[in-house]
Design an enzyme around this catalytic site. Structure first.
Site, short mmCIF file in Angstrom:
data_model
loop_
_atom_site.label_atom_id
_atom_site.label_comp_id
_atom_site.label_asym_id
_atom_site.label_seq_id
_atom_site.Cartn_x
_atom_site.Cartn_y
_atom_site.Cartn_z
N GLY A 62 25.15 43.39 17.72
CA GLY A 62 23.91 42.78 17.23
C GLY A 62 23.39 41.66 18.11
CD GLU A 115 28.42 43.23 11.07
OE1 GLU A 115 28.12 43.99 10.14
OE2 GLU A 115 27.83 43.23 12.18
CE LYS A 120 25.51 46.12 12.18
NZ LYS A 120 25.96 45.02 12.98
CG ASN A 145 27.32 50.06 10.31
OD1 ASN A 145 26.99 50.10 9.12
ND2 ASN A 145 28.01 49.05 10.81
CG HIS A 191 31.86 46.78 11.27
ND1 HIS A 191 31.35 45.52 11.46
CD2 HIS A 191 31.08 47.62 12.00
CE1 HIS A 191 30.30 45.60 12.27
NE2 HIS A 191 30.12 46.87 12.61
CB SER A 235 23.83 45.55 22.05
OG SER A 235 23.93 44.42 21.20
CD GLU A 251 31.38 48.61 16.40
OE1 GLU A 251 30.27 49.07 16.62
OE2 GLU A 251 31.69 48.03 15.34
C1 PEP Z 1 27.63 47.89 14.61
O1 PEP Z 1 27.05 47.60 13.57
O2 PEP Z 1 28.76 48.35 14.56
C2 PEP Z 1 26.95 47.67 15.88
C3 PEP Z 1 27.52 48.09 17.00
O3 PEP Z 1 25.73 47.05 15.84
P1 PEP Z 1 24.64 46.93 17.05
O4 PEP Z 1 24.45 48.30 17.60
O5 PEP Z 1 23.41 46.39 16.39
O6 PEP Z 1 25.23 46.00 18.05
#
Ligand code: PEP
Length: 255
Positions: free
Chosen positions: A178, A102, A15, A13, A100, A217, A172
């Site tokens: 992040g 976000e 983003k 992803n 997601h 992460s 997640e």
């Molecule tokens: C994500 O954007 O869904 C995500 C898991 O980001 P990151 O791997 O940077 O934590």
């Protein structure tokens, strides 16, 4: 059904990152690196680069797929700024993220809106990757399963359990996205097992088949221990998907 019969999936992803040049270079580098992998690899760039990324994917790699980060609940019409599932299919998308964290946080997407997007994706022929996860405060209050399963139940109620034959679930934890703070393999496996048990309660067959992937992460150096957990069928990768070598390192760990 054993984990071996669920094809692992690694989805990157991006983003709201990148440029046309970066999208081209990164896609070409990933395309070169993923040959002969057993995992399905999905790139999820911002809308404006979908076409470019789709074009830069090697057509001979059938396990290399395109995904989008969101879609409209509507199929068409007077919804300025929205993008429909059918438009994403036109651009070559196979997958789409829904819910997601976000989107849930920045755009106040409720469980009901997420369920509506899940159904809109399937109406268009896309496979939704529905994202579930608790905040740090919810985890510290001991509410992780309640929150995550509540998010899942909203989709099951609206779309029906059979819809999970054509869906992927991403766990997640919001506090791991992040932040560089990854869930431990035990923490992640425990929530993945709860998610699969909830699907199994509704349909044993679909519970054994549905892929539940982890995001938060994930990096090349922690991918192996997370991805080898029994109920973890791959990863949703944010930051580490923006660099070919780290994304490919994670893909290798999933084979
Ligand atoms: C994500 O954007 O869904 C995500 C898991 O980001 P990151 O791997 O940077 O934590």
């Amino acid at each position: 059904m054993s984990q071996q019969t669920r094809t692992p999936i690694i989805a990157g992803n991006w983003k709201m990152n990148g440029s046309a040049g970066m999208a081209q270079t990164l896609t070409e580098a990933v395309a070169q690196g993923i040959t002969s992998l057993d995992a399905e690899v999905v790139l999820i760039p911002p809308y404006p680069y979908l076409s470019l990324v789709g074009g830069a994917m090697s057509p001979s790699e059938s396990h290399f797929k395109l995904g989008a980060q969101d879609l409209s609940v509507h199929d068409q019409g007077a919804h300025t700024g929205e993008v429909s599932g059918a438009m994403l299919v036109d651009l070559g998308c196979h997958y789409v993220l829904v819910g997601h964290s976000e989107r849930r946080a920045d755009h106040h997407e409720s469980n009901e809106v997420v369920a509506a997007k899940f159904m809109a994706a399937q109406r268009a022929g896309l496979i939704p990757i529905v994202c579930l996860g608790e905040t740090l405060a919810e985890r510290e209050a001991g509410q992780t399963d309640e929150v995550v399963l509540g998010q899942l139940d909203a989709v099951i109620r609206a779309a029906g359990i059979e819809s999970f034959e054509r869906a992927v679930i991403a766990y997640e934890p919001v506090w791991a996205i992040g932040t560089g703070q990854t869930a431990t393999p035990d923490q992640a496996q425990s929530v993945h097992a709860s998610i699969r048990a909830r699907i199994r309660d509704n349909s044993d067959t679909i519970g054994g088949q549905v892929r539940v992937i982890y995001g938060g992460s994930v990096k090349p150096d922690n991918a192996q221990e997370i991805l080898s957990c029994e109920d973890i069928d791959g990863g949703l990768i944010g930051g580490a998907s923006l660099e070919a070598s780290s994304f490919l390192g994670i893909c290798q760990a999933a084979r």
